[in-house]
Design an enzyme around this catalytic site. Sequence first.
Site, short mmCIF file in Angstrom:
data_model
loop_
_atom_site.label_atom_id
_atom_site.label_comp_id
_atom_site.label_asym_id
_atom_site.label_seq_id
_atom_site.Cartn_x
_atom_site.Cartn_y
_atom_site.Cartn_z
N GLU A 1 1.52 0.09 -4.66
CA GLU A 1 0.85 0.90 -5.09
C GLU A 1 1.50 2.43 -5.11
OE1 GLU A 1 -3.15 3.61 -3.39
OE2 GLU A 1 -1.92 2.53 -2.13
N ASP B 1 0.88 -1.23 -0.10
CA ASP B 1 0.00 -0.21 0.01
C ASP B 1 0.84 1.17 -0.12
OD1 ASP B 1 -2.55 1.44 0.47
OD2 ASP B 1 -1.48 1.98 2.31
#
Length: 600
Positions: free
Chosen positions: A305, A268
């Site tokens: 990401e 993330d």
Amino acid sequence: MTVFRVWAPTPERVELVLSPADVSAAVARPSGDGVATVSDPAFPRLPMTRGDGGWWSLDAPDAGPGTDYAFMLDGEGPYPDPRSPWQPHGVHGPSRSVDHAAFAWSDAGWTAPPLEHAVIYELHIGTFSEAGTFEGAIDHLDHLVRLGVTHVELMPVVEFPGSRGWGYDGVDLFAPHHAYGGPDALKRLVDACHARGLAVLIDVVWNHLGPDGNYLGRFGPYFSDRYRTPWGAAINFDEAGSDEVRAFVIDNARLWLTDYHADGLRIDAVHAIFDQSATNILEAVATSVHVLGRRLGRPMVAIAESDLNDPRLVRDVARGGYELDAQWNDDFRHALHVALTGEADGYHVQYEGIADVARALRHVFVFDGRYSAFRGRRHGRPAGDLPATRFVGFLQNHDQVGNRALGERIGHLVPPEAVRAAAALVLLGPFVPLVFAGEEWGASTPFQYFTDHEDEALAASVRDGRRREFAELHRDGIEVPDPQDPATFERSRLNWEEPMRTSYARTLAWYRELIAFRASHPARSDEIRPDVTVDPPRRWISMTRSGLRVVANLGPEGRTVPLGSDSQWRVALRSQDGVGLNDDQLRLPGWSAAVLEGPA
């Protein structure tokens, strides 16, 4: 023999607390200051021995698997283990030991499909099934097999406050969430996925921890004073004491791939991971993942990401990169969203709709060193010669849906015909495609932002902050759902009766057709960027790669698209009736797409 070990260089005294089963739940009830209180008779404190590097240890022969335990630090606590394998009573409760070797796996010989051939399906455990558990997700795996996806990406599953939430405020990074079913239930889900030919990716959050139940700072220098993320203190990857913090994260990566048999990680928001070390923590993680995969004889991947538009994330180490396997491509999604909706709020203001969809298909990034009006500066750098399969493309994901005020999916904003037209570009495009759970049938349910904070002050802060955020974007007095209201969570749960209804059947059938076509067509292995033609005023776009041509009309008016005088194309798939091929011209109704096959 059971040896308890904990890295705690900060305290002068560490004691192990072994909690009898009948009083373990009492530890989970914190006092007013958030720290649980215990009495010596009920919870005997066993002094631990300090060793090298701030590691403490104690041999407790009678404490086998299933033992609840915690640590007292200089007389304060008890606190859960930073590497707790299970938190059955939540973030404030004791840890529970787990014998990972005891689980009976049935996936011997399993090997995940290569990432360049993948179709990823992102889901949230709590909203994916009526039960909202790992076991509940198993009930719908056959749907994913029929859909044709290859990889299941689980949004964060580690222990977070309460029973419902997105999981990005997790605090016990080694412990599967208790409300989802805990360690063995997650293993059963992964085993069931592998039995059906589905690989599993775990979403991990290493840029910050949530505030509630976050005790790591009491043990040692897990956090940095030099950097901050939008969500709180950054993790310490490059200051004093960071060697053990880096080992903590690398061991966390290995845990999911070994003890839980996952096939890869989605990392993330790496743009909020700060590290000025000569070997960046992302490179260290990628190297560890790949070495582990070679040792175990099955491919393992790490996907980032990032909003940096920096190809160094996926370049080989020999060429100055971190050698992650892929990264999300937000530019492609944002441009496609603007082309469909015309929205120009927030970061959408900098995109030119269908013209930028073409730019992303050709060059990967829209902002590859160009000036960004939203940022007020130049942003990104060219992807160069990197294969497009090092990037993940999508029409929507949890962020782009859930971070809207009302959690609207793209199907709430445009007609289903428009979604189907755009899906052809995603699922047959050059990037590794990702589908967000429910997208494949045009789910009517939103995916809203929901939390279950037990701390009232924190709950109020989250609620008020979200309302202020959208008050600035929406001047029409829109009522933002309360994240703490259980109804916000319930509204976000998928309705599994919908895929069986006629009104959703066309979209579901189209997604299945596109995914099956991708799986059977040689273009899926094509590393050459597509040839793209676009007519922005007339809102059509044509993408050609290795004998495959996708032509999409992203507007409501019918269009005729020239194919070239020497055209030998034939229509293989059409998103709706009315698509017609006449010599060198393709007729497309409004909001439609056609898939053509021709000479390679």
